[in-house]
Scaffold this active site. Sequence first.
Site, short mmCIF file in Angstrom:
data_model
loop_
_atom_site.label_atom_id
_atom_site.label_comp_id
_atom_site.label_asym_id
_atom_site.label_seq_id
_atom_site.Cartn_x
_atom_site.Cartn_y
_atom_site.Cartn_z
N LYS A 1 2.52 9.83 8.26
CA LYS A 1 1.76 9.40 9.44
C LYS A 1 2.30 9.96 10.77
O LYS A 1 1.93 11.06 11.15
CB LYS A 1 1.65 7.87 9.47
CG LYS A 1 0.69 7.36 8.38
CD LYS A 1 0.19 5.96 8.64
CE LYS A 1 -1.00 5.61 7.77
NZ LYS A 1 -0.69 4.93 6.53
N PHE B 1 0.85 -1.19 0.00
CA PHE B 1 0.00 0.00 0.00
C PHE B 1 0.88 1.24 0.00
O PHE B 1 1.76 1.39 0.86
CB PHE B 1 -0.93 0.03 1.21
CG PHE B 1 -1.89 1.20 1.15
CD1 PHE B 1 -2.99 1.17 0.30
CD2 PHE B 1 -1.67 2.35 1.90
CE1 PHE B 1 -3.86 2.25 0.21
CE2 PHE B 1 -2.53 3.43 1.82
CZ PHE B 1 -3.63 3.38 0.98
N ASP C 1 9.09 2.83 1.51
CA ASP C 1 7.91 3.54 1.98
C ASP C 1 7.80 3.28 3.49
O ASP C 1 7.34 2.21 3.91
CB ASP C 1 6.68 3.04 1.23
CG ASP C 1 5.38 3.66 1.75
OD1 ASP C 1 5.42 4.32 2.81
OD2 ASP C 1 4.34 3.47 1.10
C1 LIG Z 1 -1.00 5.20 5.13
C2 LIG Z 1 0.04 4.82 4.14
C3 LIG Z 1 0.22 5.55 2.95
C4 LIG Z 1 -0.68 6.68 2.53
O1 LIG Z 1 -0.58 7.76 3.38
P1 LIG Z 1 -1.68 8.95 3.25
O2 LIG Z 1 -1.21 9.95 4.25
O3 LIG Z 1 -3.00 8.34 3.56
O4 LIG Z 1 -1.62 9.44 1.86
C5 LIG Z 1 1.27 5.18 2.12
N1 LIG Z 1 2.08 4.14 2.42
C6 LIG Z 1 1.93 3.42 3.55
C7 LIG Z 1 2.87 2.30 3.84
C8 LIG Z 1 0.89 3.72 4.44
O5 LIG Z 1 0.72 2.97 5.53
#
Ligand SMILES: *Cc1c(COP(=O)(O)O)cnc(C)c1O
Length: 405
Positions: A254, A140, A225
């Site tokens: 986050k 994700f 990421d």
């Molecule tokens: C939550 C998340 C995202 C997206 O972040 P947003 O602030 O919602 O755009 C991207 N990568 C990972 C691994 C995430 O957990």
Amino acid sequence: MSVNKTLTRAQFDEVMVPNYAPSAIIPVRGEGSRVWDQEGNEFIDFAGGIAVNCLGHCHPALVGALKEQGEKLWHLSNVMTNEPALTLATKLVDATFADKVYFANSGAEANEAALKLARRYAMDKFGAEKDQIIAFDKAFHGRTFFTVSVGGQAAYSDGFGPKPQSITHVPFNDIAALEAVFSDTTCAVMMEPLQGEGGIIDADPEFLQVVRALCDKHNALLIFDEVQTGVGRLGELYAYMRGDVVPDILTTAKALGGGFPIAAMLTTKAIADHLKIGTHGSTYGGNPLACAIGNAVLDVVNTPAVLNGVKVREQLLRDGLNKINAKYQVFSEVRGQGLLLGAVMNDKYQGRAKDFLTASVNEGLMTLIAGVNVVRFAPSLVIPEADIAEGLVRFERAVAKIVAP
Ligand SMILES: *Cc1c(COP(=O)(O)O)cnc(C)c1O
């Protein structure tokens, strides 16, 4: 404290687009790892706003930074730089492999920047045919069209017309599958060091070594990421610090703002040089208000006391979950690291993670899921040990009700 009870959950369905299905309660106040709803019901927070509220709710250091900067300067745009942004960028550079920082407002935006930078770098240095992005099933990376297409769930990117091209997905931790698709036209690999939304699946150390070696061999960039794993979540400031594989680009969001929107992309000078003036940008990215809060978050989190405390709390939570499971036999395993743990449904409870979440809310506990088979826990990094104990008591009550309704 005043609560406006004319505002109800039912109104959500009237005035909001129907892309979310929020729970029945409406929280109105939080303090530390406790939250209260409109009715005055109290909840223990094992969800942390989806791994965002790394210091719980209304941490004094963050409230202080918000108030102080809020009375000074909120926003300028990137036509000018500002002191909080310079301070935060310096802190991130000092604390990591990176030499350069780009600020954004969300995880998706930081990842969008990382992907565009990787494509530009490859195009500048090696030519337009070096465009393949390799990513992983179940990954994700956010919801912009590029990031959601790189993410590993086609269901999220289907149905919006033609997708960005040259994206290849392979199973996570599958060395042979990765080797089979890698070539000199590979531009970058994007991965989570521990998949969050995909079900709390850690990268094998051996797999990470191979990813790094293949990137080096084929002049491809490795993008971590760390939107969910970063800022202390796994017990290190960033997850890459658990081993010796260092990415070329890292994204963080986050927990970086502890609940205030801010994100950053970190990279080396040689790579950053390709994001020349005018190639990318953001109106709000790096605004003084967000960066002041980011500075306060890092000052608290990037300390031995908090990072070591994550490992202590991990053990308490993990032991508690295993103890509950020994009694009720609902999980096949408790996995993950630090304060990002997943309790995986065993054969008997396949597909029922959401039932555990709902039962927990009814017992006064907020949890998360990661797919249909994993109950996910991402509490504050400084959750009091007494709140972990009380949360586990409530979780056991929820489990007991599911096992013997
Ligand atoms: C939550 C998340 C995202 C997206 O972040 P947003 O602030 O919602 O755009 C991207 N990568 C990972 C691994 C995430 O957990």
